[in-house]
Design a protein around this motif. Sequence first.
Motif, mmCIF file in Angstrom:
data_model
loop_
_atom_site.group_PDB
_atom_site.id
_atom_site.type_symbol
_atom_site.label_atom_id
_atom_site.label_comp_id
_atom_site.label_asym_id
_atom_site.label_seq_id
_atom_site.Cartn_x
_atom_site.Cartn_y
_atom_site.Cartn_z
ATOM 1 N N LEU A 211 0.813 -1.219 0.000
ATOM 2 C CA LEU A 211 0.000 0.000 0.000
ATOM 3 C C LEU A 211 0.845 1.267 0.000
ATOM 4 N N GLY A 212 2.064 1.190 0.548
ATOM 5 C CA GLY A 212 2.903 2.375 0.658
ATOM 6 C C GLY A 212 3.407 2.924 -0.655
ATOM 7 N N PHE A 213 3.422 2.115 -1.723
ATOM 8 C CA PHE A 213 3.916 2.647 -3.002
ATOM 9 C C PHE A 213 3.026 2.216 -4.176
ATOM 10 N N GLY A 214 1.733 2.447 -4.002
ATOM 11 C CA GLY A 214 0.822 2.298 -5.141
ATOM 12 C C GLY A 214 -0.052 1.073 -5.134
ATOM 13 N N GLY A 215 0.001 0.253 -4.110
ATOM 14 C CA GLY A 215 -0.861 -0.919 -4.049
ATOM 15 C C GLY A 215 -2.299 -0.539 -3.735
ATOM 16 N N SER A 216 -3.209 -1.462 -3.973
ATOM 17 C CA SER A 216 -4.621 -1.202 -3.729
ATOM 18 C C SER A 216 -5.120 -1.962 -2.508
ATOM 19 N N LEU A 393 -8.242 -2.519 -11.124
ATOM 20 C CA LEU A 393 -8.616 -1.340 -10.350
ATOM 21 C C LEU A 393 -7.376 -0.653 -9.771
ATOM 22 N N GLU A 394 -6.376 -1.454 -9.396
ATOM 23 C CA GLU A 394 -5.110 -0.881 -8.927
ATOM 24 C C GLU A 394 -4.449 -0.073 -10.043
ATOM 25 N N MET A 395 -4.476 -0.610 -11.268
ATOM 26 C CA MET A 395 -3.927 0.117 -12.410
ATOM 27 C C MET A 395 -4.635 1.453 -12.592
ATOM 28 N N SER A 396 -5.966 1.454 -12.434
ATOM 29 C CA SER A 396 -6.729 2.695 -12.583
ATOM 30 C C SER A 396 -6.327 3.711 -11.522
ATOM 31 N N GLN A 397 -6.191 3.260 -10.279
ATOM 32 C CA GLN A 397 -5.789 4.160 -9.200
ATOM 33 C C GLN A 397 -4.393 4.723 -9.446
ATOM 34 N N SER A 399 -2.993 5.202 -12.363
ATOM 35 C CA SER A 399 -3.069 6.166 -13.463
ATOM 36 C C SER A 399 -3.594 7.515 -12.992
ATOM 37 N N MET A 400 -4.519 7.468 -12.023
ATOM 38 C CA MET A 400 -5.137 8.701 -11.530
ATOM 39 C C MET A 400 -4.411 9.299 -10.330
ATOM 40 N N ARG A 401 -3.371 8.594 -9.842
ATOM 41 C CA ARG A 401 -2.601 9.055 -8.692
ATOM 42 C C ARG A 401 -3.493 9.244 -7.452
ATOM 43 N N LEU A 402 -4.352 8.238 -7.195
ATOM 44 C CA LEU A 402 -5.201 8.308 -6.016
ATOM 45 C C LEU A 402 -5.450 6.904 -5.485
ATOM 46 N N SER A 403 -6.070 6.842 -4.298
ATOM 47 C CA SER A 403 -6.390 5.564 -3.673
ATOM 48 C C SER A 403 -7.842 5.566 -3.235
ATOM 49 N N TRP A 404 -8.529 4.451 -3.448
ATOM 50 C CA TRP A 404 -9.904 4.296 -3.007
ATOM 51 C C TRP A 404 -9.936 3.613 -1.652
ATOM 52 N N THR A 405 -11.039 3.752 -0.932
ATOM 53 C CA THR A 405 -11.194 3.127 0.375
ATOM 54 C C THR A 405 -11.509 1.636 0.220
ATOM 55 N N PHE A 406 -11.430 0.914 1.345
ATOM 56 C CA PHE A 406 -11.756 -0.504 1.338
ATOM 57 C C PHE A 406 -13.175 -0.726 0.818
#
Length: 459
Positions: A211-216, A393-397, A399-406
Amino acid sequence: MSTTSIINDELKVATEYVNNVFETVKKRNAYEFEFQQAVKEIFDSLIPLFAKEPLYIQHNILERIVEPEKMITFRVPWVDDQGNVQVNRGFRVQFNSALGPYKGGLRFHPSVNGSIIKFLGFEQIFKNALTGQPIGGGKGGSDFDPKGKSDAEIMRFCQSFMSELYRYIGPDVDVPAGDIGVGAREIGFLFGQYKKLRGAFEAGVLTGKSLGFGGSIVRKEATGYGLVYFTQEMLRDKGLDFNGATVVVSGSGNVSIYAIEKAQQFGAKVVACSDSNGYVYDPDGINLDTVKRLKEVECKRIKEYVDFHPNAEYYDGCTGIWSIPCDIALPCATQNEIDEESAKTLVANGVKAVAEGANMPSTIEAINVYLNNGILYGPAKAANAGGVAVSALEMSQNSMRLSWTFDEVDQKLQQIMHNIYQASMEASVEYGHPGNLMVGANIAGFKKVAEAMISQGVI
């Protein structure tokens, strides 16, 4: 000519086409038996589609789709902790990019060879298509065994592996992920080497990252959770439910652990799980905290479960797990773990549903036993697609430089698994095999890829 005669003629033409292409596959891939098995299962289920829509025969889609766009094999030299040079073999199959960049995991296991990688990559094409995400099909790995290796040895191997693989991957080209033997630790080492070689932080090049470097969030749980969500869809259509059901889950890795977790949350009693040495049966219900500690923290064998739960029993060997009576069987370990005899035992003991968390865990003979006895059957390419769905979905996040909630990711996962079930069921009805989700999933996935291939021309 009667309507029946026309239908029979169309089926005959379609069957001849499929059989002819499969004979070519066998000749070209003479000793790749796992690949042949995967191809045969998919080909046979596509006959109703070709009979009804001969356009796919005219474009010779089968012969094109069964041949990888690129197959990469390379040497992986590395140095162990004793200073000895070791050599393994690396693979990456880039099977089909009609829907998007190649997407599929890396497997580090002694059993890995060209046939295994090609069967996994071929299945991945249709699994990825079913998710509705813009991703093509690929797979990779090595015959390297992480078990018993130090962190330093695994790091050196991963760095050597990526020193070759990096030439062929990228966020818009090919996006590997984890699989058996490749978790967040291995993905971290692989990403670090890729970043160093490329001189750029391209988060979207690998999924399954920390999660610390781009994981979902939810990626670790996704395949197991998605399996249970899909199975619940199957059960509901027949007025059944996980609540109060007895469940057997093979394996004790990520897929198994989080399938157990979600099944228990849905009210099921999971009574058995396994690893490559044997299985445990706990009549009181599997204690998931113990399994997580043994497997995720201490990296121990499942047989040590009985040290903490005296009512539990441990048995050497893995196939015996399918002799335990259950309502729902979730094979989550490896390919071909349920053969014809094991399937017959499950049926005799009253199983109501079998859904696959592993890739191709049931032989063709076992699948026929399920179908001939009216058992609800969730094929792997549909039932275990949750992992690659959340990878997308991780790829999408990234690309958008953001993270979604659980909750956001979990809701998207539930919707994707619902959509996969509906698409598979609808295709099974449309093409004359109502309720046969193997036929439905294969046809639904194939049509998406085939239509894209036709639109893009002969390339």
